[in-house]
Design a protein around this motif. Structure first.
Motif, PDB file in Angstrom:
ATOM      1  N   LYS A   1       0.835  -1.202   0.000  1.00 19.65           N
ATOM      2  CA  LYS A   1       0.000   0.000   0.000  1.00 19.65           C
ATOM      3  C   LYS A   1       0.868   1.248   0.000  1.00 19.65           C
ATOM      4  N   LEU A   2       0.291   2.332  -0.539  1.00 19.01           N
ATOM      5  CA  LEU A   2       0.891   3.638  -0.358  1.00 19.01           C
ATOM      6  C   LEU A   2       0.608   4.074   1.078  1.00 19.01           C
ATOM      7  N   ASN A   3       1.359   5.047   1.573  1.00 21.21           N
ATOM      8  CA  ASN A   3       1.154   5.512   2.942  1.00 21.21           C
ATOM      9  C   ASN A   3      -0.231   6.113   3.160  1.00 21.21           C
ATOM     10  N   ASN A   4      -0.904   6.531   2.077  1.00 19.08           N
ATOM     11  CA  ASN A   4      -2.257   7.075   2.215  1.00 19.08           C
ATOM     12  C   ASN A   4      -3.323   5.967   2.247  1.00 19.08           C
ATOM     13  N   GLY A   5      -2.906   4.703   2.140  1.00 14.22           N
ATOM     14  CA  GLY A   5      -3.835   3.580   2.228  1.00 14.22           C
ATOM     15  C   GLY A   5      -4.239   2.980   0.895  1.00 14.22           C
ATOM     16  N   ARG A   6      -3.866   3.590  -0.207  1.00 12.96           N
ATOM     17  CA  ARG A   6      -4.222   3.065  -1.529  1.00 12.96           C
ATOM     18  C   ARG A   6      -3.479   1.761  -1.801  1.00 12.96           C
TER      19      ARG A   6
ATOM     20  N   ASN B   1       7.598   5.560   0.281  1.00  9.41           N
ATOM     21  CA  ASN B   1       6.275   6.157   0.301  1.00  9.41           C
ATOM     22  C   ASN B   1       5.158   5.126   0.458  1.00  9.41           C
TER      23      ASN B   1
END
Length: 160
Positions: free
Chosen positions: A92-97, A134
């Motif tokens: 995942k990306l750090n934003n949750g994606r 990231n």
């Protein structure tokens, strides 16, 4: 011009030193004659293999992950999963994606302890140095219901 063979005179001391250190380790690890007779009844009373209990599963080593680049993709490996058990891997990306996810089966490996996974993701790698870590990867052992710790990873994202 003739090639001369190197003398093997340097090898016997190494072999002798190796053999001497192996004998010393065996001698130091072996119990003395007096302590062996006293310890023998205690060894007979304990079972050779402890039964697998819920308490033993709680004390099992935690799963772990590591990363490397192979075939221009991010590859995630890990160990201490349940052998022949299902493992869910997510990047995942750090934003949750979610950038990658997959269910795999853990298997044995000659180097990595426990059940191991090696998964080539669809995430491009290596990224530019400015990307940094990231994102992260995690894996879930379905049998023990344990998540691995987060592994920070660089996730290459197109900006065009």
């Amino acid at each position: 011009m003739r090639i001369l063979a190197r003398p093997l005179s340097h090898r016997p001391p190494r072999i002798t030193a190796l053999a001497a250190s192996a004998i010393a380790v065996v001698a130091l690890s072996a119990p003395s004659a007096t302590s062996a007779s006293a310890a023998a009844p205690a060894r007979e009373a304990t079972p050779a293999v402890a039964p697998l209990t819920a308490e033993a599963l709680k004390k099992a080593p935690a799963p772990f992950l590591f990363q490397y680049t192979f075939n221009n993709h991010l590859k995630i490996g890990g160990g201490n999963f349940t052998v022949n058990g299902r493992v869910y891997l997510v990047v995942k990306l750090n934003n949750g994606r979610v950038m990658f996810q997959k269910w795999v089966t853990a298997s044995t490996h000659s180097i990595t302890p426990g059940g191991t996974i090696y998964v080539e993701t669809s995430v491009s790698s290596p990224c530019s140095p400015s990307t940094g870590n990231n994102g992260y990867a995690r894996a879930f052992d379905d049998t023990t219901q344990k998540w691995s710790p987060r592994l920070p990873v660089p996730v290459c994202v197109r900006i065009d």
